[in-house]
Design a protein around this motif. Structure first.
Motif, PDB file in Angstrom:
ATOM      1  N   LYS A   1      -0.442 -71.118  -7.184  1.00  0.00           N
ATOM      2  CA  LYS A   1      -0.402 -70.043  -6.186  1.00  0.00           C
ATOM      3  C   LYS A   1       1.047 -69.653  -5.957  1.00  0.00           C
ATOM      4  O   LYS A   1       1.935 -70.496  -5.976  1.00  0.00           O
ATOM      5  CB  LYS A   1      -1.039 -70.510  -4.879  1.00  0.00           C
ATOM      6  N   ILE A   2       1.249 -68.342  -5.752  1.00  0.00           N
ATOM      7  CA  ILE A   2       2.587 -67.838  -5.473  1.00  0.00           C
ATOM      8  C   ILE A   2       2.555 -67.047  -4.171  1.00  0.00           C
ATOM      9  O   ILE A   2       1.514 -66.537  -3.783  1.00  0.00           O
ATOM     10  CB  ILE A   2       3.126 -66.952  -6.619  1.00  0.00           C
ATOM     11  N   VAL A   3       3.707 -66.999  -3.496  1.00  0.00           N
ATOM     12  CA  VAL A   3       3.791 -66.248  -2.250  1.00  0.00           C
ATOM     13  C   VAL A   3       4.745 -65.076  -2.421  1.00  0.00           C
ATOM     14  O   VAL A   3       5.773 -65.182  -3.079  1.00  0.00           O
ATOM     15  CB  VAL A   3       4.234 -67.118  -1.041  1.00  0.00           C
ATOM     16  N   GLN A   4       4.350 -63.969  -1.833  1.00  0.00           N
ATOM     17  CA  GLN A   4       5.159 -62.754  -1.785  1.00  0.00           C
ATOM     18  C   GLN A   4       5.780 -62.731  -0.398  1.00  0.00           C
ATOM     19  O   GLN A   4       5.064 -62.801   0.606  1.00  0.00           O
ATOM     20  CB  GLN A   4       4.241 -61.557  -2.017  1.00  0.00           C
ATOM     21  N   LEU A   5       7.106 -62.668  -0.332  1.00  0.00           N
ATOM     22  CA  LEU A   5       7.814 -62.776   0.936  1.00  0.00           C
ATOM     23  C   LEU A   5       8.659 -61.537   1.230  1.00  0.00           C
ATOM     24  O   LEU A   5       9.248 -60.956   0.321  1.00  0.00           O
ATOM     25  CB  LEU A   5       8.767 -63.986   0.911  1.00  0.00           C
ATOM     26  N   LYS A   6       8.720 -61.166   2.491  1.00  0.00           N
ATOM     27  CA  LYS A   6       9.595 -60.095   2.965  1.00  0.00           C
ATOM     28  C   LYS A   6      10.280 -60.625   4.211  1.00  0.00           C
ATOM     29  O   LYS A   6       9.600 -61.027   5.166  1.00  0.00           O
ATOM     30  CB  LYS A   6       8.764 -58.841   3.293  1.00  0.00           C
ATOM     31  N   ASN A   7      11.604 -60.687   4.211  1.00  0.00           N
ATOM     32  CA  ASN A   7      12.366 -61.233   5.344  1.00  0.00           C
ATOM     33  C   ASN A   7      11.886 -62.637   5.734  1.00  0.00           C
ATOM     34  O   ASN A   7      11.673 -62.940   6.897  1.00  0.00           O
ATOM     35  CB  ASN A   7      12.300 -60.290   6.558  1.00  0.00           C
ATOM     36  N   SER A   8      11.682 -63.479   4.722  1.00  0.00           N
ATOM     37  CA  SER A   8      11.243 -64.882   4.890  1.00  0.00           C
ATOM     38  C   SER A   8       9.854 -65.031   5.503  1.00  0.00           C
ATOM     39  O   SER A   8       9.475 -66.112   5.929  1.00  0.00           O
ATOM     40  CB  SER A   8      12.263 -65.682   5.715  1.00  0.00           C
ATOM     41  N   THR A   9       9.081 -63.954   5.558  1.00  0.00           N
ATOM     42  CA  THR A   9       7.721 -63.990   6.087  1.00  0.00           C
ATOM     43  C   THR A   9       6.740 -63.722   4.949  1.00  0.00           C
ATOM     44  O   THR A   9       6.960 -62.818   4.139  1.00  0.00           O
ATOM     45  CB  THR A   9       7.533 -62.909   7.173  1.00  0.00           C
ATOM     46  N   ILE A  10       5.661 -64.497   4.905  1.00  0.00           N
ATOM     47  CA  ILE A  10       4.660 -64.302   3.854  1.00  0.00           C
ATOM     48  C   ILE A  10       3.958 -62.961   4.042  1.00  0.00           C
ATOM     49  O   ILE A  10       3.437 -62.671   5.112  1.00  0.00           O
ATOM     50  CB  ILE A  10       3.614 -65.445   3.851  1.00  0.00           C
ATOM     51  N   VAL A  11       3.982 -62.156   2.993  1.00  0.00           N
ATOM     52  CA  VAL A  11       3.249 -60.899   2.969  1.00  0.00           C
ATOM     53  C   VAL A  11       1.853 -61.171   2.416  1.00  0.00           C
ATOM     54  O   VAL A  11       0.852 -60.741   2.975  1.00  0.00           O
ATOM     55  CB  VAL A  11       3.974 -59.853   2.084  1.00  0.00           C
ATOM     56  N   LYS A  12       1.804 -61.926   1.318  1.00  0.00           N
ATOM     57  CA  LYS A  12       0.528 -62.224   0.684  1.00  0.00           C
ATOM     58  C   LYS A  12       0.661 -63.466  -0.176  1.00  0.00           C
ATOM     59  O   LYS A  12       1.729 -63.757  -0.702  1.00  0.00           O
ATOM     60  CB  LYS A  12       0.106 -61.026  -0.183  1.00  0.00           C
TER      61      LYS A  12
END
Length: 76
Positions: free
Chosen positions: A15-26
């Motif tokens: 599993k991989i995480v998509q992050l924006k400003n250190s917050t998980i997007v998806k």
């Protein structure tokens, strides 16, 4: 740990995480699942290997690495 599916060798998916400003997007079940939403697999791989910082404005990490990072910051 690899298996063959229709002649294509696939490695055990992580599993991989998509992050924006250190917050998980998806959270994606695999890099392949992210490609279904228009992301480029080689760019994601480069982000996961820290060869490049971002892809399409997002940071990418393995979920397991992200969880280790979060646990480390909680404990320090």
């Amino acid at each position: 740990n690899k298996s063959s599916h229709r002649g294509v060798i696939t490695y055990r998916t992580q599993k991989i995480v998509q992050l924006k400003n250190s917050t998980i997007v998806k959270i994606f079940d695999s890099i392949y699942k992210a490609t279904l939403e228009g992301f480029d697999s080689s760019c994601i791989c480069h982000c996961l290997k820290q060869v490049q910082k971002t892809h399409k404005g997002y940071h990418w990490m393995y979920l397991s690495d992200y969880e280790k990072l979060i646990n480390k910051s909680k404990n320090s």
